[in-house]
Scaffold this active site. Structure first.
Site, PDB file in Angstrom:
ATOM      1  CG  HIS A  95      -0.305  -0.055   2.540  1.00 39.46           C
ATOM      2  ND1 HIS A  95       0.065   1.080   3.238  1.00 39.46           N
ATOM      3  CD2 HIS A  95       0.036  -1.107   3.327  1.00 39.46           C
ATOM      4  CE1 HIS A  95       0.598   0.725   4.395  1.00 39.46           C
ATOM      5  NE2 HIS A  95       0.599  -0.601   4.474  1.00 39.46           N
ATOM      6  CG  ASP A  97      -3.037   3.659   2.379  1.00 40.29           C
ATOM      7  OD1 ASP A  97      -2.463   2.644   1.929  1.00 40.29           O
ATOM      8  OD2 ASP A  97      -3.950   3.595   3.221  1.00 40.29           O
ATOM      9  CG  ASP A 128       2.804   0.240   7.815  1.00 42.46           C
ATOM     10  OD1 ASP A 128       2.659  -0.520   6.835  1.00 42.46           O
ATOM     11  OD2 ASP A 128       1.927   0.425   8.672  1.00 42.46           O
ATOM     12  CD  GLU A 162      -2.885  -2.005   5.315  1.00 38.86           C
ATOM     13  OE1 GLU A 162      -2.917  -3.032   6.015  1.00 38.86           O
ATOM     14  OE2 GLU A 162      -2.460  -0.914   5.754  1.00 38.86           O
ATOM     15  CD  GLU A 163      -1.582   1.962   7.413  1.00 35.12           C
ATOM     16  OE1 GLU A 163      -2.340   1.558   8.315  1.00 35.12           O
ATOM     17  OE2 GLU A 163      -0.385   1.657   7.355  1.00 35.12           O
ATOM     18  CD  GLU A 191       1.187  -4.438   6.088  1.00 36.49           C
ATOM     19  OE1 GLU A 191       1.770  -3.779   6.968  1.00 36.49           O
ATOM     20  OE2 GLU A 191       0.251  -3.982   5.413  1.00 36.49           O
ATOM     21  CG  HIS A 377       0.708   3.037  12.348  1.00 34.83           C
ATOM     22  ND1 HIS A 377      -0.595   2.600  12.451  1.00 34.83           N
ATOM     23  CD2 HIS A 377       1.139   2.594  11.143  1.00 34.83           C
ATOM     24  CE1 HIS A 377      -0.924   1.916  11.357  1.00 34.83           C
ATOM     25  NE2 HIS A 377       0.125   1.908  10.548  1.00 34.83           N
TER      26      HIS A 377
END
Length: 406
Positions: A95, A97, A128, A162-163, A191, A377
């Protein structure tokens, strides 16, 4: 500068907060199309939440096609005509995003300006998962430079959702691929699975997720006159104790036992002298392959019914568990990690859900492999700069093994 690092920095510099791709996939197309990938952009979602998805595929060459192409008279025939005999397909999934940055003042440098400090690359999405995507692309570039007609098809499935809710991203692409009969054999999701060092852990499965919102009905009243009211907190308390004490299954060799957790409880008006009229409880199952959504629902409903209170319950199935047992893909990944890092990787199914749950419905072997996840994150998200090219080499090593070249 490392080509992997350069591409990673280009991706990190794009502020692609869900669902905005911010031009990341256009950058990938510019790298993949010249290699012979057929690139397809799939836009989904409502106007206020437009999601960009990329499906890009390179058709591999069967041994007979490779032999034919070795003949001078065949060189003029289009590659697509000679690659019709099916070979296995490996999908790189990920992903573009990222999650929101949080307070900019707490970052040591701007989250969308890649920066280097003490051997680490900083920026939102470094772990990520933009470095994984960069490593995948460069791995494919180097692989095709060395083996321009591999006996392996390759594809990229990339989303910008995805997030976020995850309803207009990978699942949309998978549904489209299924509808047109696309056959996938292996998938690596980028991931960030590593824990202390690159390659020390990969995910060969994930637990399922089943959520519920329970509304318990009571009767509001004055706290000094409980006989005129019906307290939903008191009504639910014995059931809560039983649910917490319930062992839903024993787990198995690959998964821990299913877990039931309460995430939110809300009741009351805020006043200290009012018995609430209702209680709302949010809960979640993280379940293994020993249980099904139906079996968990039935057991929970039986417990609620036993305690005889009025309620409403809404369910949301976020994803089924999936598992890739040791075999062709796991062996290839293990071998590539060992060859590059000397690390004996650990198989794991712990952690949250990923888009692997959607891909597993159309692809029999799915694993997740990426950089160290210690700062995902977080403010000042980062990865070891020195890990980027080894990650690229691992991905390339998997390609070589699946193509029968290592």
């Amino acid at each position: 500068m490392s080509r992997t690092l350069h591409l990673a920095e280009q991706l990190i510099s794009r502020p692609s907060v869900t669902p905005d791709d911010a031009g990341c996939q256009a950058l990938l197309i510019a790298r993949l199309a010249p290699l012979g990938f057929k690139c397809e952009t799939i836009v989904s979602g409502p106007e206020h939440f437009r999601v960009t998805n990329l499906w890009a595929k390179f058709e591999g060459f069967s041994p007979s096609a490779q032999a034919a192409l070795a003949q001078p008279a065949i060189e003029s025939i289009a590659n697509t005509e000679l690659s019709q005999a099916k070979v296995k397909t490996l999908v790189f999934a990920g992903h573009t995003d990222v999650v929101p940055t949080g307070p900019l003042a707490q970052w040591h440098s701007h989250p969308f300006t890649p920066s280097h400090r003490a051997g680490k690359l900083y920026g939102r999405g470094t772990a990520d998962m933009k470095t994984s995507i960069a490593a995948m692309v460069v791995a494919v570039e180097e692989f095709l430079a060395a083996h321009p007609r591999p006996a392996l098809s390759m594809a990229f499935l990339i989303t910008s959702d995805e997030e976020g809710p995850g309803i207009d991203g990978t699942v949309v692409v998978c549904d489209r691929l299924l509808a047109r009969g696309e056959v996938l054999d292996y998938c690596i999701v980028g991931e960030p699975t590593s824990v202390k060092q690159l390659g020390d852990m990969i995910k060969n499965g994930r637990r399922g997720t089943l959520s519920g919102k329970l509304s318990v009905k009571g009767v509001q009243g004055h706290i000094a006159y409980p006989h005129l009211a019906k307290n939903p907190i008191h009504l639910f308390a014995p059931a809560l104790a039983e649910l917490v004490a319930t062992q839903w299954d024993q787990g198995n060799d690959f998964f821990p036992a299913t877990s039931w957790q309460v995430s939110n409880i809300h009741a009351g008006t805020g006043a200290s002298n009012v018995i609430p009229g209702d209680l709302v409880v949010d809960f979640n199952f993280r379940f293994c392959t020993e249980s099904t959504p139906e079996s968990l629902q039935q057991r929970l409903l039986a417990i609620l019914s036993k305690h005889q209170f009025e309620y409403e319950l809404k369910w949301t199935l976020g994803g089924l568990p999936f598992l890739t047992t040791p075999g062709t893909l796991v062996d290839a990944v293990r071998g590539a990690i060992l060859a590059e890092t000397g690390v004996q990787t650990e198989l794991s199914t712990t952690g949250g859900t990923s888009d692997g749950r959607f891909i597993a419905k159309i692809c029999p072997q799915v694993i997740e492999l990426g950089p160290v996840n210690a700062t995902i994150h977080q403010i000042n998200e980062c990865v070891d700069t020195a890990s980027l090219d080894p990650l690229k080499n691992i991905y390339k090593g998997v390609l070589e093994r699946l193509a029968g070249l290592a």
